[in-house]
Design a protein around this motif. Structure first.
Motif, short mmCIF file in Angstrom:
data_model
loop_
_atom_site.label_atom_id
_atom_site.label_comp_id
_atom_site.label_asym_id
_atom_site.label_seq_id
_atom_site.Cartn_x
_atom_site.Cartn_y
_atom_site.Cartn_z
N ALA A 109 -19.67 46.95 -15.21
CA ALA A 109 -20.48 47.88 -16.03
C ALA A 109 -19.72 48.23 -17.30
O ALA A 109 -19.97 48.37 -18.30
CB ALA A 109 -20.85 49.01 -15.04
N ALA A 110 -18.33 48.37 -16.87
CA ALA A 110 -17.32 48.56 -17.96
C ALA A 110 -17.25 47.55 -18.99
O ALA A 110 -17.19 47.94 -20.23
CB ALA A 110 -15.91 49.10 -17.39
N ALA A 111 -17.00 46.36 -18.43
CA ALA A 111 -16.86 45.34 -19.49
C ALA A 111 -18.39 45.08 -20.37
O ALA A 111 -18.56 44.72 -21.41
CB ALA A 111 -16.95 43.86 -18.85
N ALA A 112 -19.59 45.66 -19.76
CA ALA A 112 -20.91 45.42 -20.47
C ALA A 112 -21.09 46.64 -21.21
O ALA A 112 -22.16 46.40 -21.97
CB ALA A 112 -21.97 45.39 -19.44
N THR A 113 -20.29 47.71 -21.43
CA THR A 113 -20.66 48.82 -22.29
C THR A 113 -20.51 48.35 -23.98
O THR A 113 -19.48 47.76 -24.25
CB THR A 113 -19.47 49.86 -22.03
OG1 THR A 113 -19.60 50.36 -20.63
CG2 THR A 113 -19.70 51.01 -22.70
N PRO A 114 -21.58 48.58 -24.54
CA PRO A 114 -21.49 48.22 -25.85
C PRO A 114 -20.36 48.78 -26.76
O PRO A 114 -19.88 50.14 -26.46
CB PRO A 114 -23.07 48.67 -26.54
CG PRO A 114 -23.65 48.79 -25.24
CD PRO A 114 -22.95 49.31 -24.20
N ASP A 115 -19.64 48.16 -27.68
CA ASP A 115 -18.59 48.71 -28.24
C ASP A 115 -19.36 49.28 -29.47
O ASP A 115 -19.95 49.05 -30.57
CB ASP A 115 -17.98 47.50 -28.88
CG ASP A 115 -16.49 48.07 -29.82
OD1 ASP A 115 -16.60 49.21 -30.16
OD2 ASP A 115 -15.81 47.23 -29.99
N SER A 116 -19.08 50.81 -29.33
CA SER A 116 -19.71 51.68 -30.33
C SER A 116 -19.19 51.38 -32.00
O SER A 116 -19.90 51.74 -32.87
CB SER A 116 -19.33 53.04 -30.12
OG SER A 116 -17.85 53.40 -30.31
N THR A 117 -18.15 50.70 -32.17
CA THR A 117 -17.79 50.33 -33.53
C THR A 117 -18.40 48.97 -33.90
O THR A 117 -18.23 48.37 -35.11
CB THR A 117 -16.32 50.16 -33.46
OG1 THR A 117 -15.84 49.09 -33.00
CG2 THR A 117 -15.50 51.32 -32.88
N THR A 118 -19.11 48.15 -33.07
CA THR A 118 -19.61 47.04 -33.39
C THR A 118 -21.05 47.04 -34.07
O THR A 118 -21.97 47.90 -33.30
CB THR A 118 -19.73 45.96 -32.08
OG1 THR A 118 -18.62 45.85 -31.55
CG2 THR A 118 -20.31 44.82 -32.69
N GLU A 119 -21.34 46.63 -35.01
CA GLU A 119 -22.63 46.73 -35.79
C GLU A 119 -23.69 45.60 -35.38
O GLU A 119 -23.28 44.80 -34.95
CB GLU A 119 -22.42 46.35 -37.42
CG GLU A 119 -21.70 47.55 -38.14
CD GLU A 119 -21.64 47.13 -39.58
OE1 GLU A 119 -22.45 46.29 -40.13
OE2 GLU A 119 -21.01 47.95 -40.23
N GLU A 120 -24.86 46.38 -34.97
CA GLU A 120 -25.68 45.26 -34.56
C GLU A 120 -26.23 44.08 -35.52
O GLU A 120 -26.36 44.75 -36.83
CB GLU A 120 -27.07 46.22 -34.17
CG GLU A 120 -26.92 47.10 -32.84
CD GLU A 120 -26.75 46.40 -31.79
OE1 GLU A 120 -27.11 45.10 -31.40
OE2 GLU A 120 -25.98 47.03 -30.82
#
Length: 221
Positions: A210-221
């Motif tokens: 679950a921790a590894a699957a958390t989206p990086d908030s700094t990554t743009e879609e």
């Protein structure tokens, strides 16, 4: 003439007698299904093995599979009771995990399924369609109650808020996956200790993934 009210002691005796009858029926159902398979086991044979009438069986259980899997329902009730008792400030997923841990490691009241024949019955449930269907119904009932408990802990409405169902389905899914893997193992292994350790590893795997699957908030879609 004044009617005599039943004493609390007599009520307790009736309750204990009913529980003994239910346990006898559940034991008979489990033994016969393991001996003959679900399809070849009848309610009449279970009642005869438990030395009660067919009518008595029907007062306790809807069918032979429900009787054989009564230990699953009782363990689900125990997990939910332990979940209710967890500290209010504990995150729901952690509360469920610790409720399961306490259930599996309670020396005063060992989880019923750690008996060798219960392990065999869980394995059989994967191949017997009627037994599997009964197992699923019992499991879903327990999880629905867990969802209500988690919703109360969060102070929310589980009909509108997805969090209680998401937490319970994930936490219960981990437990089920661990139990299925354990049920396929060697009965000569130490059941309770093996399952408790396996469940802890499974929950560790869930939190890591679950921790590894958390989206990086700094990554743009």
């Amino acid at each position: 003439m004044t009617a005599t009210k039943p004493s609390p002691a007599s009520g307790d005796r009736r309750q204990r007698r009913a529980l003994r009858t239910r346990d006898a029926l559940a034991t008979a159902a489990c033994d016969l299904i393991l001996e003959r398979g679900s399809a070849a086991t009848t309610v009449e044979a279970i009642a005869e093995r438990a030395d009660v009438t067919r009518r008595t069986f029907s007062r306790h259980f809807a069918g032979k599979e429900d009787a054989a899997l009564d230990f699953v329902r009782r363990d689900g009730d125990r997990i939910n009771a332990l979940l209710r008792s967890r500290p209010a400030d504990e995150p729901p997923l952690l509360a469920y995990r610790r409720a399961v841990r306490d259930w599996l490691t309670d020396p005063a009241d060992p989880a019923l399924h750690v008996r060798p024949r219960m392990r065999r019955l869980l394995a059989l449930a994967d191949s017997e369609p009627d037994l599997f269907a009964a197992y699923q119904r019992i499991r879903v009932d327990a999880q629905e109650e867990s969802i209500r408990i988690v919703a109360d802990r969060l102070g929310t409405d589980d009909a509108r808020d997805v969090r209680p169902a998401a937490v319970v389905d994930a936490a219960a899914g981990v437990l089920i996956a661990a139990m299925r893997l354990w049920a396929r193992g060697d009965e000569r292994d130490s059941g309770a200790a093996d399952l408790a350790a396996l469940v802890e590893r499974a929950y560790d795997a869930l939190t890591t993934e679950a921790a590894a699957a958390t989206p990086d908030s700094t990554t743009e879609e």
